[in-house]
Enzyme design. Structure first.
Site, PDB file in Angstrom:
ATOM      1  N   ASP A 132       9.471  16.782 -52.728  1.00  0.00           N
ATOM      2  CA  ASP A 132       8.048  17.017 -52.956  1.00  0.00           C
ATOM      3  C   ASP A 132       7.194  17.031 -51.696  1.00  0.00           C
ATOM      4  O   ASP A 132       5.979  17.201 -51.777  1.00  0.00           O
ATOM      5  CB  ASP A 132       7.491  16.014 -53.968  1.00  0.00           C
ATOM      6  N   CYS A 196      -1.153   6.133 -71.489  1.00  0.00           N
ATOM      7  CA  CYS A 196      -1.332   6.284 -70.038  1.00  0.00           C
ATOM      8  C   CYS A 196      -2.796   6.544 -69.706  1.00  0.00           C
ATOM      9  O   CYS A 196      -3.319   6.020 -68.716  1.00  0.00           O
ATOM     10  CB  CYS A 196      -0.435   7.387 -69.505  1.00  0.00           C
TER      11      CYS A 196
END
Length: 310
Positions: A132, A196
């Site tokens: 990433d 979340c």
């Protein structure tokens, strides 16, 4: 004679990965549009490298011009019970308890490439290991490879591994067989769950699958140049590097019997880094920090920034 997807299926576990999928290269135009809209809404927190790469992240040929196939890997960093930080010490995100995953994943991806080359017909295959830190839509590639869906927290969720995973890409110049069928896409498993969203300390998840990076504690304690902004400091909750809150409350990360980090992954926690008290952090010298955290992701933030979050 084995085809590439079969080889990957045979070898990924031996190279330290928890799951893997293989897909043909293609452009991710839809993801480019989504990403552009996210940046235009001001959620990129002024991260210049995101702005600069927005026009070509969808095209892996910028990273490896000869790419014809993409192997997507997941590595769980879930450790055995008992491997935890001590109560009351400054909190470090779980992904950073060991060595820097960027280097570890690239090393394991190269191992996988070498394993592929040992098969008949693949000895001359060339490729590139990507994580990433490179301009690629790695989560979108994981979805395309049938390795999960994008959860409400914007994290990839694998139905068996959950969202405590790290994504790696192996870009290869090897074609897939003509009869290859693309992986089955995993349906969205979040349903009506919004744990979340509700648990985020700063309200950074402004909508399902849309995060305001500027409000995210991970950005504030790792990416942001300078100290954490004053309005964020009251909700740090002892965190000095990253934040696991959206991961901790996800039902897919809280099931018994979930697979742990695979043997040979190279991401084992370094115990002496997990119990450092706030006072020890305040007294730590640059020389001590370098000696204790060489090869750690915490080097990215630096000692002074870590201290400023105490």
């Amino acid at each position: 004679m084995y085809e590439l997807p079969e080889i990957v299926e045979r070898e990924y576990g031996r190279c330290g990965f928890s799951a893997a999928g293989t897909v043909a290269f293609g452009l991710l135009d839809e993801e480019r549009e989504r990403f552009g809209g996210w940046l235009a809404a001001g959620y990129g927190a002024g991260l210049g490298y995101l702005e600069r790469s927005a026009g070509y992240r969808h095209d892996l040929r910028r990273l490896f011009p000869a790419v014809r196939s993409v192997v997507v890997t997941l590595t769980s960093y879930r450790r055995p019970a008992g491997v935890e930080q001590a109560e009351g010490v400054p909190r470090i995100a779980r992904f950073a308890w060991g060595e820097d995953y960027h280097e570890v994943l690239k090393r394991n991806l190269r191992r996988l490439a070498e394993a592929i080359r040992r098969y008949d017909g693949f000895g001359g295959v060339k490729g590139r290991a990507v994580v990433d830190s490179a301009p690629a839509f790695e989560r979108a590639w994981a979805v395309r490879a049938g390795l999960g869906w994008i959860g409400r927290s914007s994290m990839l969720v694998h139905p068996r591994l959950g969202s405590m995973t790290l994504i790696g890409l192996l870009l290869l110049d090897a074609p897939l067989p003509e009869a290859f069928e693309p992986p089955v896409q995993v349906p969205d498993g979040c349903g009506g769950c919004g744990r979340c969203v509700e648990a985020c300390p700063t309200g950074a998840i402004v909508a399902p699958r849309r995060v305001d990076a500027g409000r995210c504690i991970a950005y504030q304690t790792i990416e942001r140049q300078g100290v954490v902004e004053e309005e964020i400091r009251p909700v740090l909750g002892g965190r000095i590097f990253g934040c696991d809150r959206c991961l901790e409350v996800c039902p897919y990360n809280n099931r018994s019997g979930q697979p742990l980090m695979p043997a040979g992954a190279g991401l084992e926690a370094v115990p002496e880094r997990l119990g450092i008290t706030a006072e020890e952090w305040r007294r730590m010298t640059p020389e001590e920090f370098e000696a204790r955290f060489a090869g750690s992701p915490l080097v990215r933030a630096g000692l002074e920034k870590l201290k400023s979050s105490l």
